[in-house]
Design an enzyme around this catalytic site. Structure first.
Site, PDB file in Angstrom:
ATOM      1  N   HIS A  19       0.820  -1.211   0.000  1.00  0.00           N
ATOM      2  CA  HIS A  19       0.000   0.000   0.000  1.00  0.00           C
ATOM      3  C   HIS A  19       0.858   1.266   0.000  1.00  0.00           C
ATOM      4  O   HIS A  19       0.382   2.332  -0.385  1.00  0.00           O
ATOM      5  CB  HIS A  19      -0.911  -0.020   1.225  1.00  0.00           C
ATOM      6  CG  HIS A  19      -2.268   0.566   1.010  1.00  0.00           C
ATOM      7  ND1 HIS A  19      -2.924   0.599  -0.206  1.00  0.00           N
ATOM      8  CD2 HIS A  19      -3.132   1.141   1.893  1.00  0.00           C
ATOM      9  CE1 HIS A  19      -4.113   1.164  -0.056  1.00  0.00           C
ATOM     10  NE2 HIS A  19      -4.256   1.507   1.198  1.00  0.00           N
ATOM     11  N   ASN A  66      -6.704   7.015   3.534  1.00  0.00           N
ATOM     12  CA  ASN A  66      -8.073   7.406   3.200  1.00  0.00           C
ATOM     13  C   ASN A  66      -8.395   8.859   3.538  1.00  0.00           C
ATOM     14  O   ASN A  66      -9.530   9.291   3.340  1.00  0.00           O
ATOM     15  CB  ASN A  66      -9.081   6.452   3.853  1.00  0.00           C
ATOM     16  CG  ASN A  66      -8.997   6.441   5.359  1.00  0.00           C
ATOM     17  OD1 ASN A  66      -8.107   7.038   5.942  1.00  0.00           O
ATOM     18  ND2 ASN A  66      -9.923   5.754   5.996  1.00  0.00           N
ATOM     19  N   ASN A 112      -8.781   4.041  -1.988  1.00  0.00           N
ATOM     20  CA  ASN A 112      -9.380   4.999  -1.060  1.00  0.00           C
ATOM     21  C   ASN A 112      -8.628   6.321  -0.968  1.00  0.00           C
ATOM     22  O   ASN A 112      -9.237   7.359  -0.707  1.00  0.00           O
ATOM     23  CB  ASN A 112      -9.543   4.374   0.324  1.00  0.00           C
ATOM     24  CG  ASN A 112     -10.656   3.351   0.341  1.00  0.00           C
ATOM     25  OD1 ASN A 112     -11.635   3.471  -0.400  1.00  0.00           O
ATOM     26  ND2 ASN A 112     -10.515   2.331   1.175  1.00  0.00           N
TER      27      ASN A 112
END
Length: 190
Positions: A19, A66, A112
Protein backbone atom coordinates in the site's frame (compact mmCIF):
# COMPACT_ATOMS: atom_id res chain seq x y z
CA UNK A 1 6.34 23.63 -10.43
CA UNK A 2 4.88 20.14 -10.25
CA UNK A 3 3.64 18.32 -7.16
CA UNK A 4 4.37 14.60 -7.10
CA UNK A 5 2.23 13.10 -4.36
CA UNK A 6 3.13 9.62 -3.18
CA UNK A 7 0.35 7.92 -1.25
CA UNK A 8 0.91 5.69 1.76
CA UNK A 9 0.31 5.33 5.48
CA UNK A 10 2.59 7.30 7.80
CA UNK A 11 3.50 4.87 10.58
CA UNK A 12 6.75 2.91 10.33
CA UNK A 13 4.87 -0.39 10.58
CA UNK A 14 3.60 0.33 7.03
CA UNK A 15 7.09 0.82 5.57
CA UNK A 16 7.78 -1.50 2.63
CA UNK A 17 4.16 -2.59 2.34
CA UNK A 18 2.34 -2.85 -0.97
CA UNK A 19 0.00 0.00 0.00
CA UNK A 20 2.98 2.33 0.54
CA UNK A 21 4.49 1.98 -2.93
CA UNK A 22 3.67 5.67 -3.56
CA UNK A 23 5.89 6.62 -0.61
CA UNK A 24 8.58 4.27 -1.92
CA UNK A 25 8.60 6.10 -5.25
CA UNK A 26 8.90 9.63 -3.88
CA UNK A 27 11.49 8.43 -1.34
CA UNK A 28 13.57 6.95 -4.16
CA UNK A 29 13.27 10.16 -6.22
CA UNK A 30 14.38 12.28 -3.26
CA UNK A 31 17.35 9.97 -2.64
CA UNK A 32 18.34 9.98 -6.33
CA UNK A 33 18.50 13.79 -6.28
CA UNK A 34 20.14 14.10 -2.85
CA UNK A 35 17.06 15.66 -1.25
CA UNK A 36 15.32 14.86 2.02
CA UNK A 37 11.85 15.35 3.42
CA UNK A 38 10.85 17.96 5.98
CA UNK A 39 7.52 19.15 7.36
CA UNK A 40 5.31 21.00 4.91
CA UNK A 41 2.71 23.69 5.56
CA UNK A 42 -0.01 21.16 6.29
CA UNK A 43 -0.34 17.47 7.00
CA UNK A 44 2.47 16.40 4.71
CA UNK A 45 6.22 16.08 4.29
CA UNK A 46 7.91 17.72 1.31
CA UNK A 47 11.20 17.40 -0.56
CA UNK A 48 12.28 19.64 -3.44
CA UNK A 49 14.17 18.40 -6.49
CA UNK A 50 15.08 20.05 -9.78
CA UNK A 51 15.38 18.17 -13.06
CA UNK A 52 16.12 19.91 -16.37
CA UNK A 53 15.02 23.30 -15.05
CA UNK A 54 11.76 21.81 -13.71
CA UNK A 55 11.03 22.08 -9.99
CA UNK A 56 9.25 19.12 -8.43
CA UNK A 57 7.89 19.10 -4.90
CA UNK A 58 7.67 15.53 -3.66
CA UNK A 59 4.83 15.17 -1.18
CA UNK A 60 4.12 12.47 1.42
CA UNK A 61 0.82 12.95 3.30
CA UNK A 62 1.12 12.41 7.05
CA UNK A 63 -2.54 11.42 7.21
CA UNK A 64 -3.70 7.88 6.67
CA UNK A 65 -4.31 6.85 3.07
CA UNK A 66 -8.07 7.41 3.20
CA UNK A 67 -7.59 11.06 4.26
CA UNK A 68 -4.92 11.97 1.69
CA UNK A 69 -7.06 14.71 0.14
CA UNK A 70 -6.40 17.05 3.09
CA UNK A 71 -2.66 16.98 2.44
CA UNK A 72 -3.08 17.36 -1.32
CA UNK A 73 -5.29 20.45 -0.97
CA UNK A 74 -2.91 22.00 1.61
CA UNK A 75 0.14 21.41 -0.61
CA UNK A 76 -1.63 22.73 -3.71
CA UNK A 77 -2.74 25.87 -1.87
CA UNK A 78 0.66 26.54 -0.31
CA UNK A 79 2.60 26.03 -3.53
CA UNK A 80 -0.10 27.71 -5.68
CA UNK A 81 -0.35 24.71 -7.99
CA UNK A 82 -3.34 23.80 -10.16
CA UNK A 83 -4.75 20.30 -10.74
CA UNK A 84 -2.97 19.96 -14.09
CA UNK A 85 0.38 20.26 -12.28
CA UNK A 86 -0.07 17.36 -9.85
CA UNK A 87 0.66 13.67 -10.23
CA UNK A 88 -0.64 11.27 -7.58
CA UNK A 89 1.25 7.99 -7.21
CA UNK A 90 -0.50 5.01 -5.62
CA UNK A 91 -0.79 1.24 -5.52
CA UNK A 92 -3.35 -0.56 -7.67
CA UNK A 93 -4.60 -4.02 -6.73
CA UNK A 94 -6.25 -4.38 -10.15
CA UNK A 95 -2.94 -4.17 -12.03
CA UNK A 96 -0.41 -7.00 -12.08
CA UNK A 97 2.79 -6.50 -10.13
CA UNK A 98 5.40 -4.89 -12.37
CA UNK A 99 2.86 -2.81 -14.30
CA UNK A 100 2.31 0.93 -14.19
CA UNK A 101 -0.51 2.98 -15.66
CA UNK A 102 -0.48 6.72 -16.11
CA UNK A 103 -3.83 8.45 -16.56
CA UNK A 104 -4.75 12.10 -17.07
CA UNK A 105 -7.97 11.68 -15.07
CA UNK A 106 -10.44 9.03 -13.98
CA UNK A 107 -12.22 7.31 -11.16
CA UNK A 108 -10.71 6.12 -7.89
CA UNK A 109 -10.96 2.52 -9.07
CA UNK A 110 -11.40 1.30 -5.49
CA UNK A 111 -8.29 3.14 -4.21
CA UNK A 112 -9.38 5.00 -1.06
CA UNK A 113 -6.59 7.57 -1.20
CA UNK A 114 -7.61 8.58 -4.72
CA UNK A 115 -11.26 8.57 -3.64
CA UNK A 116 -10.58 11.10 -0.87
CA UNK A 117 -8.48 13.30 -3.17
CA UNK A 118 -11.30 13.33 -5.74
CA UNK A 119 -13.78 14.27 -2.99
CA UNK A 120 -11.47 16.97 -1.59
CA UNK A 121 -10.75 18.55 -4.98
CA UNK A 122 -14.31 18.11 -6.24
CA UNK A 123 -12.82 16.70 -9.44
CA UNK A 124 -11.20 13.59 -10.88
CA UNK A 125 -9.27 15.65 -13.44
CA UNK A 126 -5.73 15.23 -12.17
CA UNK A 127 -2.96 12.92 -13.33
CA UNK A 128 -2.21 9.71 -11.52
CA UNK A 129 0.37 6.97 -11.72
CA UNK A 130 -0.95 3.61 -10.57
CA UNK A 131 1.59 0.93 -9.71
CA UNK A 132 0.35 -2.65 -9.94
CA UNK A 133 0.71 -4.84 -6.85
CA UNK A 134 -1.52 -7.82 -7.76
CA UNK A 135 0.07 -11.24 -7.83
CA UNK A 136 -0.91 -13.78 -10.50
CA UNK A 137 -2.60 -15.91 -7.88
CA UNK A 138 -3.90 -13.83 -5.04
CA UNK A 139 -3.20 -15.49 -1.68
CA UNK A 140 -6.21 -16.43 0.44
CA UNK A 141 -7.37 -13.82 2.94
CA UNK A 142 -8.65 -10.29 2.85
CA UNK A 143 -7.56 -7.68 0.35
CA UNK A 144 -6.77 -5.41 3.30
CA UNK A 145 -4.24 -7.82 4.79
CA UNK A 146 -2.69 -8.27 1.33
CA UNK A 147 -2.21 -4.57 0.54
CA UNK A 148 -0.93 -3.89 4.06
CA UNK A 149 1.46 -6.84 3.80
CA UNK A 150 5.15 -6.51 3.01
CA UNK A 151 6.61 -7.48 -0.36
CA UNK A 152 8.20 -10.91 -0.64
CA UNK A 153 11.84 -11.02 -1.81
CA UNK A 154 10.69 -11.98 -5.32
CA UNK A 155 8.10 -9.20 -5.42
CA UNK A 156 10.69 -6.68 -4.20
CA UNK A 157 12.95 -7.45 -7.17
CA UNK A 158 10.06 -6.79 -9.57
CA UNK A 159 8.97 -3.65 -7.71
CA UNK A 160 12.48 -2.20 -7.60
CA UNK A 161 12.72 -2.58 -11.38
CA UNK A 162 9.24 -1.07 -11.75
CA UNK A 163 10.17 1.88 -9.53
CA UNK A 164 13.07 2.69 -11.87
CA UNK A 165 10.63 3.01 -14.77
CA UNK A 166 8.20 4.96 -12.58
CA UNK A 167 10.92 7.48 -11.66
CA UNK A 168 11.61 8.03 -15.36
CA UNK A 169 7.87 8.41 -16.01
CA UNK A 170 7.52 11.02 -13.25
CA UNK A 171 10.40 13.06 -14.67
CA UNK A 172 8.88 12.77 -18.16
CA UNK A 173 5.53 14.01 -16.80
CA UNK A 174 7.26 16.98 -15.15
CA UNK A 175 9.10 17.98 -18.33
CA UNK A 176 6.69 16.96 -21.12
CA UNK A 177 3.22 16.52 -19.61
CA UNK A 178 0.92 13.60 -18.91
CA UNK A 179 0.06 12.71 -22.52
CA UNK A 180 3.72 12.33 -23.47
CA UNK A 181 4.44 10.26 -20.37
CA UNK A 182 1.40 8.04 -21.01
CA UNK A 183 2.55 7.35 -24.57
CA UNK A 184 6.02 6.31 -23.42
CA UNK A 185 5.48 4.48 -20.13
CA UNK A 186 2.12 2.66 -20.08
CA UNK A 187 3.52 -0.87 -20.31
CA UNK A 188 4.55 -3.83 -18.17
CA UNK A 189 8.03 -4.07 -16.73
CA UNK A 190 10.24 -6.27 -18.88
Amino acid sequence: MKLIIGLGNPESRYNNTRHNIGFDLVDSLAAAFGSSFSSGKGKYLAAKITHRQETLMLIKPTTYMNLSGHAVVAAMNFHKVQKNDILVVCDDLNLPSGTMRLRAKGSAGGQNGLKHIIESLGSDEFARLRIGIRLGEMPPGSFSSFVLGKFSAEERVVMDRTLESCREAVLDFAKNGIEHAMNHYNKSAE
